[in-house]
Design an enzyme around this catalytic site. Sequence first.
Site, mmCIF file in Angstrom:
data_model
loop_
_atom_site.group_PDB
_atom_site.id
_atom_site.type_symbol
_atom_site.label_atom_id
_atom_site.label_comp_id
_atom_site.label_asym_id
_atom_site.label_seq_id
_atom_site.Cartn_x
_atom_site.Cartn_y
_atom_site.Cartn_z
ATOM 1 N N MET A 32 0.841 -1.198 0.000
ATOM 2 C CA MET A 32 0.000 0.000 0.000
ATOM 3 C C MET A 32 0.878 1.249 0.000
ATOM 4 O O MET A 32 0.399 2.344 0.341
ATOM 5 C CB MET A 32 -0.943 -0.013 1.202
ATOM 6 C CG MET A 32 -1.916 -1.192 1.126
ATOM 7 S SD MET A 32 -3.486 -0.871 1.946
ATOM 8 C CE MET A 32 -2.938 -0.650 3.618
ATOM 9 N N GLY A 33 2.137 1.112 -0.357
ATOM 10 C CA GLY A 33 3.019 2.279 -0.428
ATOM 11 C C GLY A 33 3.481 2.728 0.947
ATOM 12 O O GLY A 33 3.440 1.958 1.904
ATOM 13 N N HIS A 36 8.769 1.287 3.640
ATOM 14 C CA HIS A 36 9.775 1.310 4.704
ATOM 15 C C HIS A 36 10.665 0.082 4.531
ATOM 16 O O HIS A 36 10.485 -0.703 3.575
ATOM 17 C CB HIS A 36 9.107 1.362 6.077
ATOM 18 C CG HIS A 36 8.059 0.301 6.300
ATOM 19 N ND1 HIS A 36 8.357 -1.042 6.316
ATOM 20 C CD2 HIS A 36 6.719 0.394 6.476
ATOM 21 C CE1 HIS A 36 7.259 -1.736 6.525
ATOM 22 N NE2 HIS A 36 6.240 -0.891 6.602
ATOM 23 N N HIS A 39 9.088 -3.319 3.642
ATOM 24 C CA HIS A 39 8.751 -3.493 2.218
ATOM 25 C C HIS A 39 10.022 -3.753 1.400
ATOM 26 O O HIS A 39 10.035 -4.603 0.493
ATOM 27 C CB HIS A 39 8.074 -2.239 1.662
ATOM 28 C CG HIS A 39 6.784 -1.867 2.319
ATOM 29 N ND1 HIS A 39 6.622 -0.707 3.029
ATOM 30 C CD2 HIS A 39 5.578 -2.505 2.351
ATOM 31 C CE1 HIS A 39 5.370 -0.631 3.479
ATOM 32 N NE2 HIS A 39 4.725 -1.703 3.085
ATOM 33 N N LYS A 151 5.080 -10.260 9.236
ATOM 34 C CA LYS A 151 4.450 -9.241 10.101
ATOM 35 C C LYS A 151 2.926 -9.384 10.075
ATOM 36 O O LYS A 151 2.262 -9.258 11.093
ATOM 37 C CB LYS A 151 4.880 -7.867 9.599
ATOM 38 C CG LYS A 151 3.936 -6.727 9.813
ATOM 39 C CD LYS A 151 4.241 -6.031 11.092
ATOM 40 C CE LYS A 151 3.391 -4.835 11.407
ATOM 41 N NZ LYS A 151 2.347 -4.460 10.523
ATOM 42 N N VAL A 178 10.704 -7.218 9.664
ATOM 43 C CA VAL A 178 11.804 -6.270 9.870
ATOM 44 C C VAL A 178 11.386 -5.303 10.980
ATOM 45 O O VAL A 178 10.257 -4.804 10.989
ATOM 46 C CB VAL A 178 12.125 -5.506 8.571
ATOM 47 C CG1 VAL A 178 13.212 -4.463 8.807
ATOM 48 C CG2 VAL A 178 12.543 -6.494 7.487
ATOM 49 N N SER A 187 6.038 -0.488 10.316
ATOM 50 C CA SER A 187 4.695 -0.397 9.756
ATOM 51 C C SER A 187 4.462 1.033 9.302
ATOM 52 O O SER A 187 4.914 1.977 9.961
ATOM 53 C CB SER A 187 3.663 -0.765 10.833
ATOM 54 O OG SER A 187 2.381 -0.324 10.445
ATOM 55 N N SER A 188 3.731 1.176 8.215
ATOM 56 C CA SER A 188 3.398 2.527 7.753
ATOM 57 C C SER A 188 2.590 3.249 8.820
ATOM 58 O O SER A 188 2.602 4.474 8.903
ATOM 59 C CB SER A 188 2.605 2.458 6.447
ATOM 60 O OG SER A 188 3.293 1.650 5.517
HETATM 61 P P1 AMP Z 1 1.353 -3.003 3.462
HETATM 62 O O1 AMP Z 1 1.928 -1.936 2.597
HETATM 63 O O2 AMP Z 1 1.321 -2.640 4.917
HETATM 64 O O3 AMP Z 1 0.054 -3.556 2.935
HETATM 65 O O4 AMP Z 1 2.377 -4.210 3.403
HETATM 66 C C1 AMP Z 1 2.792 -4.759 2.184
HETATM 67 C C2 AMP Z 1 3.594 -6.001 2.449
HETATM 68 O O5 AMP Z 1 4.731 -5.669 3.263
HETATM 69 C C3 AMP Z 1 2.803 -7.065 3.227
HETATM 70 O O6 AMP Z 1 3.130 -8.348 2.698
HETATM 71 C C4 AMP Z 1 3.316 -6.905 4.623
HETATM 72 O O7 AMP Z 1 3.224 -8.086 5.394
HETATM 73 C C5 AMP Z 1 4.767 -6.534 4.372
HETATM 74 N N1 AMP Z 1 5.328 -5.849 5.535
HETATM 75 C C6 AMP Z 1 4.820 -4.777 6.182
HETATM 76 N N2 AMP Z 1 5.588 -4.457 7.243
HETATM 77 C C7 AMP Z 1 6.601 -5.361 7.271
HETATM 78 C C8 AMP Z 1 7.727 -5.572 8.132
HETATM 79 N N3 AMP Z 1 7.958 -4.798 9.187
HETATM 80 N N4 AMP Z 1 8.560 -6.590 7.841
HETATM 81 C C9 AMP Z 1 8.340 -7.395 6.775
HETATM 82 N N5 AMP Z 1 7.303 -7.244 5.925
HETATM 83 C C10 AMP Z 1 6.444 -6.251 6.174
#
Ligand code: AMP
Length: 300
Positions: A32-33, A36, A39, A151, A178, A187-188
Amino acid sequence: MSLKVATTIDQVREAVGRARQAGRKVGFVPTMGALHAGHLSLIRAARVDCSFVVVSLFVNPTQFAPGEDYQKYPRTLDADVQACRREQVDLVFAPAADVMYGGEPVTTVHVAGLTDVLCGLDRPGHFDGVITVVAKLFNIVQPDAAYFGQKDAQQAVVIKRMAAELFFPIEIAVCPTVREDDGLAMSSRNAYLTSDQRAQAAVLYAALKAAAERVARGERSAAALVERITADLEAAGPCKIDYVSVVDPETLQPVDRVAAPTLVAVAVRIGSTRLIDNLLVDAARAVGKNGGAQPTGEAP
Ligand code: AMP
């Protein structure tokens, strides 16, 4: 090769089609952009396995319930594209919402059971939104492999199941969580925290790690772990605990005792920010050479 930014499905199909004709293995990282290091670790894992890496940047409206943070979710498209360029991503897909959901769609992909527990209880409809958009993205990109983070452990389990049952010929990789230096899972949504809340948020990982250490010392009772994690979370400051659960990592059903790999998962609201985290603990591998806990599914 330089990074291409696609906003339409045709542009993605054309670019991926060309890569495929050139014999390249296609890796896909849906996000979702607001990228960090978590990602970026997925992008790097894709880069290792695949010679053509696609990243989607899409804040998916259907996975947010009314009243959740869809409007305020961070949107940092330019910085995200720069980060993708630095990571040698080949293609970014950044569609507008009507590209993904034009024409008043009536189709939802629902995974039963696995979505009725943990985050599914507190966020009704959330997983339908996630699974449906991931299925759409899989059909658009048609990757060989797709990368997700541990995560979001429940999300990874649900997506694996959906991909298998719908016969998507896609290898699903789940990469370690991570963390920030104090253990907070990146986390975003961490950007929403005030500095006091940010300090308090470190308790999620601290409480999980303490639980893993208890398992290493022989604790097997799920109820005892839940009680202690709850106490640790509450002691750190004001919060609302959505759940503290000890579950089977495949079925996501609660277990009474820690035996084979077991998922210990928490969801906590600090102020209005909902944070989740988890650790895999394993009674069989619980005591390491130094007597310490050996949590798995973690970044080194
Ligand atoms: P999101 O942008 O939050 O939807 O996350 C996109 C992808 O990144 C998903 O597969 C999440 O599980 C992964 N992700 C988000 N935060 C972390 C993190 N701290 N460590 C590893 N993967 C992550």
